[in-house]
Motif scaffolding. Structure first.
Motif, PDB file in Angstrom:
ATOM      1  N   ILE A 279       0.840  -1.203   0.000  1.00 28.03           N
ATOM      2  CA  ILE A 279       0.000   0.000   0.000  1.00 28.03           C
ATOM      3  C   ILE A 279       0.869   1.245   0.000  1.00 28.03           C
ATOM      4  CG2 ILE A 279      -1.656   1.290   1.455  1.00 28.03           C
ATOM      5  CD1 ILE A 279      -2.706  -1.451   2.419  1.00 28.03           C
ATOM      6  N   GLY A 349     -14.927  -7.356   3.427  1.00 26.80           N
ATOM      7  CA  GLY A 349     -13.949  -6.334   3.072  1.00 26.80           C
ATOM      8  C   GLY A 349     -13.919  -6.165   1.566  1.00 26.80           C
ATOM      9  N   GLY A 352      -7.646  -4.378  -1.126  1.00 31.07           N
ATOM     10  CA  GLY A 352      -6.720  -5.101  -1.997  1.00 31.07           C
ATOM     11  C   GLY A 352      -6.787  -6.608  -1.821  1.00 31.07           C
ATOM     12  N   ALA A 353      -6.769  -7.087  -0.560  1.00 30.05           N
ATOM     13  CA  ALA A 353      -6.782  -8.531  -0.320  1.00 30.05           C
ATOM     14  C   ALA A 353      -8.106  -9.125  -0.791  1.00 30.05           C
ATOM     15  CB  ALA A 353      -6.560  -8.819   1.163  1.00 30.05           C
ATOM     16  N   ARG A 373     -17.797  -2.270   4.776  1.00 35.62           N
ATOM     17  CA  ARG A 373     -18.461  -1.227   5.568  1.00 35.62           C
ATOM     18  C   ARG A 373     -18.741   0.022   4.730  1.00 35.62           C
ATOM     19  NH1 ARG A 373     -13.447   1.161   9.209  1.00 35.62           N
ATOM     20  NH2 ARG A 373     -12.190   1.637   7.388  1.00 35.62           N
ATOM     21  N   THR A 374     -17.991   0.184   3.620  1.00 44.09           N
ATOM     22  CA  THR A 374     -18.294   1.293   2.701  1.00 44.09           C
ATOM     23  C   THR A 374     -19.026   0.694   1.500  1.00 44.09           C
ATOM     24  OG1 THR A 374     -16.242   2.336   3.409  1.00 44.09           O
ATOM     25  CG2 THR A 374     -17.258   3.231   1.419  1.00 44.09           C
ATOM     26  N   ILE A 409     -10.000  -6.429  10.965  1.00 44.37           N
ATOM     27  CA  ILE A 409     -10.680  -6.656  12.255  1.00 44.37           C
ATOM     28  C   ILE A 409     -10.114  -7.916  12.923  1.00 44.37           C
ATOM     29  CG2 ILE A 409     -12.904  -7.051  13.396  1.00 44.37           C
ATOM     30  CD1 ILE A 409     -14.233  -5.637  11.030  1.00 44.37           C
ATOM     31  N   VAL A 435      -5.942 -12.226   8.423  1.00 45.44           N
ATOM     32  CA  VAL A 435      -5.123 -11.554   9.442  1.00 45.44           C
ATOM     33  C   VAL A 435      -4.086 -12.551   9.960  1.00 45.44           C
ATOM     34  CG1 VAL A 435      -5.162 -10.550  11.768  1.00 45.44           C
ATOM     35  CG2 VAL A 435      -6.948  -9.945  10.115  1.00 45.44           C
ATOM     36  N   TYR A 436      -2.806 -12.121  10.027  1.00 46.92           N
ATOM     37  CA  TYR A 436      -1.755 -13.063  10.469  1.00 46.92           C
ATOM     38  C   TYR A 436      -1.094 -12.658  11.781  1.00 46.92           C
ATOM     39  CZ  TYR A 436       1.139  -9.633   8.028  1.00 46.92           C
ATOM     40  OH  TYR A 436       1.717  -8.467   7.610  1.00 46.92           O
ATOM     41  N   MET A 460      -1.302 -18.124   4.513  1.00 50.02           N
ATOM     42  CA  MET A 460      -1.261 -17.302   3.303  1.00 50.02           C
ATOM     43  C   MET A 460       0.016 -16.470   3.249  1.00 50.02           C
ATOM     44  SD  MET A 460      -4.000 -14.397   2.164  1.00 50.02           S
ATOM     45  CE  MET A 460      -3.528 -13.086   1.048  1.00 50.02           C
TER      46      MET A 460
HETATM   47  P1  NAP Z   1      -7.190  -2.452   2.411  1.00 51.45           P
HETATM   48  O1  NAP Z   1      -7.008  -2.391   0.961  1.00 51.45           O
HETATM   49  O2  NAP Z   1      -6.961  -1.249   3.245  1.00 51.45           O
HETATM   50  O3  NAP Z   1      -8.704  -2.977   2.695  1.00 51.45           O
HETATM   51  C1  NAP Z   1      -9.203  -3.154   3.981  1.00 51.45           C
HETATM   52  C2  NAP Z   1     -10.671  -3.445   3.902  1.00 51.45           C
HETATM   53  O4  NAP Z   1     -11.150  -3.667   5.237  1.00 51.45           O
HETATM   54  C3  NAP Z   1     -11.496  -2.291   3.346  1.00 51.45           C
HETATM   55  O5  NAP Z   1     -12.581  -2.785   2.628  1.00 51.45           O
HETATM   56  C4  NAP Z   1     -11.959  -1.592   4.619  1.00 51.45           C
HETATM   57  O6  NAP Z   1     -13.143  -0.872   4.480  1.00 51.45           O
HETATM   58  C5  NAP Z   1     -12.210  -2.753   5.518  1.00 51.45           C
HETATM   59  N1  NAP Z   1     -12.164  -2.377   6.926  1.00 51.45           N
HETATM   60  C6  NAP Z   1     -11.137  -1.804   7.581  1.00 51.45           C
HETATM   61  N2  NAP Z   1     -11.461  -1.626   8.882  1.00 51.45           N
HETATM   62  C7  NAP Z   1     -12.731  -2.091   9.030  1.00 51.45           C
HETATM   63  C8  NAP Z   1     -13.632  -2.153  10.127  1.00 51.45           C
HETATM   64  N3  NAP Z   1     -13.252  -1.740  11.335  1.00 51.45           N
HETATM   65  N4  NAP Z   1     -14.853  -2.669   9.922  1.00 51.45           N
HETATM   66  C9  NAP Z   1     -15.230  -3.124   8.699  1.00 51.45           C
HETATM   67  N5  NAP Z   1     -14.413  -3.071   7.620  1.00 51.45           N
HETATM   68  C10 NAP Z   1     -13.179  -2.571   7.787  1.00 51.45           C
HETATM   69  O7  NAP Z   1      -6.253  -3.569   3.053  1.00 51.45           O
HETATM   70  P2  NAP Z   1      -5.853  -4.986   2.403  1.00 51.45           P
HETATM   71  O8  NAP Z   1      -4.536  -4.873   1.733  1.00 51.45           O
HETATM   72  O9  NAP Z   1      -6.995  -5.520   1.649  1.00 51.45           O
HETATM   73  O10 NAP Z   1      -5.602  -5.838   3.726  1.00 51.45           O
HETATM   74  C11 NAP Z   1      -6.692  -6.186   4.570  1.00 51.45           C
HETATM   75  C12 NAP Z   1      -6.231  -7.198   5.584  1.00 51.45           C
HETATM   76  O11 NAP Z   1      -5.856  -8.388   4.915  1.00 51.45           O
HETATM   77  C13 NAP Z   1      -4.965  -6.749   6.324  1.00 51.45           C
HETATM   78  O12 NAP Z   1      -5.308  -6.157   7.533  1.00 51.45           O
HETATM   79  C14 NAP Z   1      -4.179  -8.023   6.539  1.00 51.45           C
HETATM   80  O13 NAP Z   1      -4.403  -8.482   7.851  1.00 51.45           O
HETATM   81  C15 NAP Z   1      -4.778  -8.990   5.570  1.00 51.45           C
HETATM   82  N6  NAP Z   1      -3.778  -9.423   4.571  1.00 51.45           N
HETATM   83  C16 NAP Z   1      -3.155 -10.593   4.820  1.00 51.45           C
HETATM   84  C17 NAP Z   1      -2.236 -11.090   3.931  1.00 51.45           C
HETATM   85  C18 NAP Z   1      -1.562 -12.396   4.236  1.00 51.45           C
HETATM   86  O14 NAP Z   1      -0.617 -12.754   3.530  1.00 51.45           O
HETATM   87  N7  NAP Z   1      -2.020 -13.127   5.230  1.00 51.45           N
HETATM   88  C19 NAP Z   1      -1.937 -10.382   2.767  1.00 51.45           C
HETATM   89  C20 NAP Z   1      -2.607  -9.168   2.518  1.00 51.45           C
HETATM   90  C21 NAP Z   1      -3.532  -8.713   3.435  1.00 51.45           C
HETATM   91  P3  NAP Z   1     -13.192   0.593   3.808  1.00 51.45           P
HETATM   92  O15 NAP Z   1     -13.176   0.330   2.359  1.00 51.45           O
HETATM   93  O16 NAP Z   1     -14.437   1.178   4.328  1.00 51.45           O
HETATM   94  O17 NAP Z   1     -11.960   1.307   4.312  1.00 51.45           O
END
Ligand code: NAP
Length: 495
Positions: A279, A349, A352-353, A373-374, A409, A435-436, A460
């Motif tokens: 990001i 959600g 990106g993920a 949530r959006t 979350i 979430v890891y 993952m």
């Molecule tokens: P991102 O692009 O910022 O997307 C986060 C998503 O979660 C958005 O849709 C956001 O909603 C939503 N969100 C955030 N806080 C929230 C809340 N309190 N209640 C409800 N929805 C909420 O982030 P991302 O790259 O997709 O990553 C998301 C999660 O995936 C990370 O936190 C990470 O733990 C996990 N991840 C894991 C791996 C792995 O290898 N295990 C790899 C990548 C990601 P809005 O659109 O409203 O902001």
């Protein structure tokens, strides 16, 4: 070689740290005597020194702590030379007034805590004209390109030169300068006691960045993002390079959105072979790539770039890692091996993920439902992937075969939160929490207690790191080793 800077208020602490560092392998130490409270007793500091030292007494205007007069400071530096210290650090405005004497080597130094000046080469020429054994420049990085200018200076220098950019944007110059025959690189005793902005500790340099192995042949990899300080990838990927005994280093590059184009243009000069992308660059980077893996086209985001000759090739290891983790967990009789066909999967959600995983599910013929949530974001994602979406408040209104949490979350420190209430979990469901940190989120614990099939974010994360490593190096990495490193980094002691 690493030089470790020590700044302590008491002589006995400075002497003790010096001994401790030598026991841990340090071969050169900078004694920052401006940190000493009261009179400096050089004889005491130098008497039984266990390795060569640099004596530095920095004025406050140059980022130091010296509280005495300038006359006293210059006397101290002259005394250090008379005592036969190995190196003395002389700022360029005083270097001319302190003559060479005996065997003491002269480091002629320049500092700018606000910027990396445009006329870096002219400043270097000025310092090089002051009878130095070593020229040292330390300037603040305000953009990633400042590292390139500093490293270019090191590459072309005709006198031994140390050059580093300060601040978190300058970290790459500290790690990579060893590729340019710099005489030594500064580090600090402890990462929480830095003596200059962005300094890395002796331990970080050795244990994370394998600094003692960096030479002009070292291959360069890294991660780009903003912010970047939280990324675990440097620890993971450098451990993999060390384990595979490859001469390579993986560097955190903080690259603000407005500097992405310039950074990618600079990548060739920095000799970068591969990058992880995080990001906010995963989507923007596509415009700068020359070849895209088919999944990158479908998802519209890349998290890995491989530089191959003229080509910059984009991959998405998040997508592949998520699908491999999930399919490995889905076993008969409930599932034909790995089959997600016609299974209803709720993706929580819309970031990106979620995008990568929903794409993977979709091409495996699952019935994907996105919620976020959006509402606008969830709707946009559903339109792009031609799948359904539901409002976040209505997420319990369907009975899915599986859910995938793609929100943060439950992530540390909010470990008492879950995106999906336990009352709605059923034993026939699979639950995949991306979430890891921690691995056993509340959602994971509750899903296990309900008898669900569970896939964790650690699975993952390890897979995506291993896939990236393979793309970078062509070599398989040890999953056990990667898992151990990740567990050490996210274990209870680190939270
Ligand atoms: P991102 O692009 O910022 O997307 C986060 C998503 O979660 C958005 O849709 C956001 O909603 C939503 N969100 C955030 N806080 C929230 C809340 N309190 N209640 C409800 N929805 C909420 O982030 P991302 O790259 O997709 O990553 C998301 C999660 O995936 C990370 O936190 C990470 O733990 C996990 N991840 C894991 C791996 C792995 O290898 N295990 C790899 C990548 C990601 P809005 O659109 O409203 O902001």
């Amino acid at each position: 070689m690493l030089c470790v800077s020590i700044g302590r208020g008491r002589h006995r602490h400075m002497i003790a740290e010096h001994k401790h560092l030598v026991e841990r392998g340090a071969r050169l130490v900078e004694l920052r005597v401006d940190y000493i409270n009261g009179d400096v007793n050089l004889r005491r500091l130098l008497a039984d020194r266990p390795c060569p030292v640099i004596i530095t007494c920095r004025r406050q205007a140059d980022g130091g702590k010296w509280r005495g007069t300038e006359q006293q400071r210059l006397l101290l530096l002259r005394t250090a030379i008379a005592e036969g210290v190995e190196y003395v650090d002389l700022e360029d405005d005083v270097a001319g007034s302190i003559p060479r004497f005996g065997k003491t080597k002269r480091i002629v130094s320049y500092h700018d805590f606000r910027k990396t000046p445009d006329d870096l080469q002219a400043i270097h020429d000025r310092l090089a004209a002051q009878d130095p054994d070593v020229v040292k420049l330390a300037t603040m990085a305000n953009q990633p390109h400042d590292n390139v200018r500093m490293l270019r200076l090191l590459r072309d220098a005709k006198v031994p030169t140390i050059g580093m950019c300060m601040g978190d944007m300058g970290t790459p110059s500290r790690i990579l300068s060893a590729r340019y025959n710099t005489p030594f690189v500064y580090s600090t005793f402890h990462h929480e006691r830095v003596l200059a902005p962005g300094q890395l500790s002796f331990q970080q340099m050795i244990e994370i960045y394998n600094h003692d192995r960096i030479d002009p042949q070292t291959q360069v990899f890294g991660v780009i993002g903003d912010p970047i300080g939280h990324s675990l990838s440097p620890q993971i990927q450098n451990a993999a390079f060390r384990h595979a005994d490859l001469n390579a280093v993986y560097v955190p590059f903080r690259v603000p959105a407005e500097n992405l184009d310039q950074f990618l243009d600079d990548a060739r000069e920095l000799d970068i072979r591969g990058l992880s992308v995080t990001i906010p660059h995963k989507e923007a980077v596509l415009a700068k790539l020359t070849k895209l893996d088919p999944a990158v086209k479908g998802i519209g985001a890349a998290n890995t770039i491989v530089f191959d000759g003229e080509h910059r090739i984009g991959y998405n290891t998040d997508y592949r890692a998520a699908m491999d983790s999930l399919e490995r967990a889905l076993v008969p009789p409930q599932y034909e091996q790995g089959s997600l066909r016609e299974k209803t999967v709720l993706v929580l959600g819309a970031g990106g993920a979620a995008r990568a995983i929903a794409y993977g599910l979709k091409i495996r013929s699952a019935e994907v439902v996105v919620t976020g949530r959006t509402p606008r974001r969830a709707q946009q994602l559903a339109e792009k992937l031609e799948c359904k979406w539901v409002d976040w408040n209505n997420r319990y209104g369907l009975t899915p075969d599986g859910i995938v949490n793609c929100t943060p979350i439950g992530m540390h420190p909010n470990v008492d939160e879950t995106p999906y209430d336990r009352l709605h979990l059923r034993p026939y469901m699979f639950v995949f929490d991306t979430v890891y940190n921690p691995e056993s989120t509340l959602l994971v614990k509750e899903a296990r207690s309900q008898g669900c099939t569970v896939v964790t974010g650690v699975e993952m994360f390890i897979r995506q790191a291993a896939l990236q490593f393979k793309l970078f190096s062509g070599v398989e990495s040890s999953w056990e080793m990667l898992r151990d490193v990740l567990r050490r980094l996210t274990g209870p002691a680190k939270q």
